[in-house]
Write an enzyme that holds these catalytic residues in place. Structure first.
Site, PDB file in Angstrom:
ATOM      1  N   ASN A  38       7.670  16.036 -14.201  1.00 59.26           N
ATOM      2  CA  ASN A  38       7.520  15.747 -15.619  1.00 59.26           C
ATOM      3  C   ASN A  38       7.774  16.997 -16.451  1.00 59.26           C
ATOM      4  O   ASN A  38       8.724  17.087 -17.216  1.00 59.26           O
ATOM      5  CB  ASN A  38       6.131  15.187 -15.901  1.00 59.26           C
ATOM      6  CG  ASN A  38       5.928  14.750 -17.338  1.00 59.26           C
ATOM      7  OD1 ASN A  38       4.832  14.410 -17.742  1.00 59.26           O
ATOM      8  ND2 ASN A  38       6.966  14.733 -18.166  1.00 59.26           N
ATOM      9  N   THR A  39       6.921  18.026 -16.244  1.00 62.64           N
ATOM     10  CA  THR A  39       6.984  19.225 -17.071  1.00 62.64           C
ATOM     11  C   THR A  39       8.352  19.896 -17.021  1.00 62.64           C
ATOM     12  O   THR A  39       8.850  20.380 -18.048  1.00 62.64           O
ATOM     13  CB  THR A  39       5.899  20.227 -16.623  1.00 62.64           C
ATOM     14  OG1 THR A  39       4.630  19.569 -16.612  1.00 62.64           O
ATOM     15  CG2 THR A  39       5.837  21.418 -17.559  1.00 62.64           C
ATOM     16  N   ALA A  90       4.636  17.957  -8.213  1.00 58.18           N
ATOM     17  CA  ALA A  90       4.060  19.118  -8.901  1.00 58.18           C
ATOM     18  C   ALA A  90       4.717  20.421  -8.467  1.00 58.18           C
ATOM     19  O   ALA A  90       4.923  20.662  -7.274  1.00 58.18           O
ATOM     20  CB  ALA A  90       2.552  19.219  -8.694  1.00 58.18           C
ATOM     21  N   GLY A  91       5.029  21.247  -9.467  1.00 59.14           N
ATOM     22  CA  GLY A  91       5.510  22.597  -9.216  1.00 59.14           C
ATOM     23  C   GLY A  91       6.990  22.822  -9.389  1.00 59.14           C
ATOM     24  O   GLY A  91       7.448  23.958  -9.466  1.00 59.14           O
ATOM     25  N   GLY A 102       2.558  21.777 -13.314  1.00 61.82           N
ATOM     26  CA  GLY A 102       3.013  22.422 -14.534  1.00 61.82           C
ATOM     27  C   GLY A 102       3.348  23.888 -14.408  1.00 61.82           C
ATOM     28  O   GLY A 102       3.702  24.533 -15.397  1.00 61.82           O
ATOM     29  N   LYS A 133      -0.319   5.548  -8.690  1.00 55.90           N
ATOM     30  CA  LYS A 133      -0.388   6.918  -8.203  1.00 55.90           C
ATOM     31  C   LYS A 133      -1.806   7.437  -8.393  1.00 55.90           C
ATOM     32  O   LYS A 133      -2.304   7.510  -9.513  1.00 55.90           O
ATOM     33  CB  LYS A 133       0.600   7.821  -8.940  1.00 55.90           C
ATOM     34  CG  LYS A 133       0.531   9.279  -8.483  1.00 55.90           C
ATOM     35  CD  LYS A 133       1.255  10.205  -9.437  1.00 55.90           C
ATOM     36  CE  LYS A 133       0.902  11.649  -9.099  1.00 55.90           C
ATOM     37  NZ  LYS A 133       1.399  12.588 -10.128  1.00 55.90           N
TER      38      LYS A 133
END
Length: 267
Positions: free
Chosen positions: A216-217, A194-195, A168, A107
């Protein structure tokens, strides 16, 4: 594939077939044990790892993620988190290939600034071209710009990964229209990256027609990461089935009762 065929819905990245459409990160957990429990609960088959921040053999004296998440069970996706230039990203992924015995699926992300972590698309395209020439299968994090997404596909990236909102942030999908344009234009898999903040964000991404979601977050920093991982698994599956089923048309001022209005008593 027939849209009605829910049981056979594998997808392919760089010639590899997967069942789970949820991709998960391995950072921000309190320890490797929590990482393993959450990822097991998520059902994910692809796990992404920041080479600059996680030990996968660089330090022989520290615990390695490879001992917790077996490479024969999970497909590792080394990423270039923390890189701000094409040169740094290329160097990082060359190291990852060496550490993972010739592993080519990676990635790529090249960031623009440390405050927003917004992608530097000029450096991203530059790095992608070189990495692909060197035999890497490049999944690429980028903005939600359809033109850049198409350019990255044309240079040979095997998956396009537009952000939904800032890394994040947990703000969810802020521009679904751009994502729909990318999905309609791109032939390789499109994965929201993301987001995502909660399960409904993931479901919306899948309902739009994305091939998968990477997060992830949203899992790692939830009050209960293991339970959130389970919720995300279900939301991905539900969103995908809703997309395949095809939602009803939206009708402004065209209410239609669920029950029949003919054949009733006194009618």
């Amino acid at each position: 594939m027939d849209k009605k065929d829910f049981k056979i819905d594998d997808w392919v990245i760089a010639g590899r077939s997967f069942q789970s459409r949820l991709l998960v990160g391995t950072g921000k957990y309190k320890d490797f044990n929590e990482t393993k429990m959450a990822i097991d609960q998520s059902g994910a088959q692809i796990v992404t790892v920041a080479i600059r921040r996680t030990n996968i053999g660089q330090d022989k004296n520290e615990p390695s993620l490879l001992d917790v998440l077996a490479p024969d069970k999970y497909t590792y996706l080394p990423n270039t988190a923390g890189c701000y230039s094409a040169d740094d990203a290329i160097r990082t992924l060359r190291l990852a290939r060496e550490l993972l015995d010739g592993h080519n699926l990676v990635k790529l992300e090249v960031l623009g600034d440390p405050k927003t972590l917004y992608p530097n698309v000029i450096e991203t395209v530059k790095a992608a071209e070189i990495l692909i020439q060197e035999g890497f299968d490049v999944m690429v994090y980028t903005s939600d710009d359809p033109i850049i997404a198409k350019q990255l596909e044309e240079v040979g990236c095997c998956a396009i990964m537009p952000l939904a909102s800032l890394i994040g942030s947990g703000m969810g999908i802020l521009n679904p229209w751009n994502l729909e344009i990318i999905i309609d234009t791109i032939k390789v898999p499109v994965i929201v990256d993301a987001g995502v903040g909660t399960a409904s964000d993931a479901a919306v991404a899948m309902e739009l027609g994305c091939d998968g979601v990477l997060m992830n977050t949203a899992i790692a920093t939830a009050q209960d990461p293991i339970l959130m991982a389970s919720a995300m698994k279900k939301s991905i599956e539900a969103g995908r089935e809703a997309f395949l089923a095809g939602r009803m048309a939206k009708k402004l001022y065209s209410a239609s009762p669920s029950s029949p209005t003919t054949g009733l008593i006194n009618k």
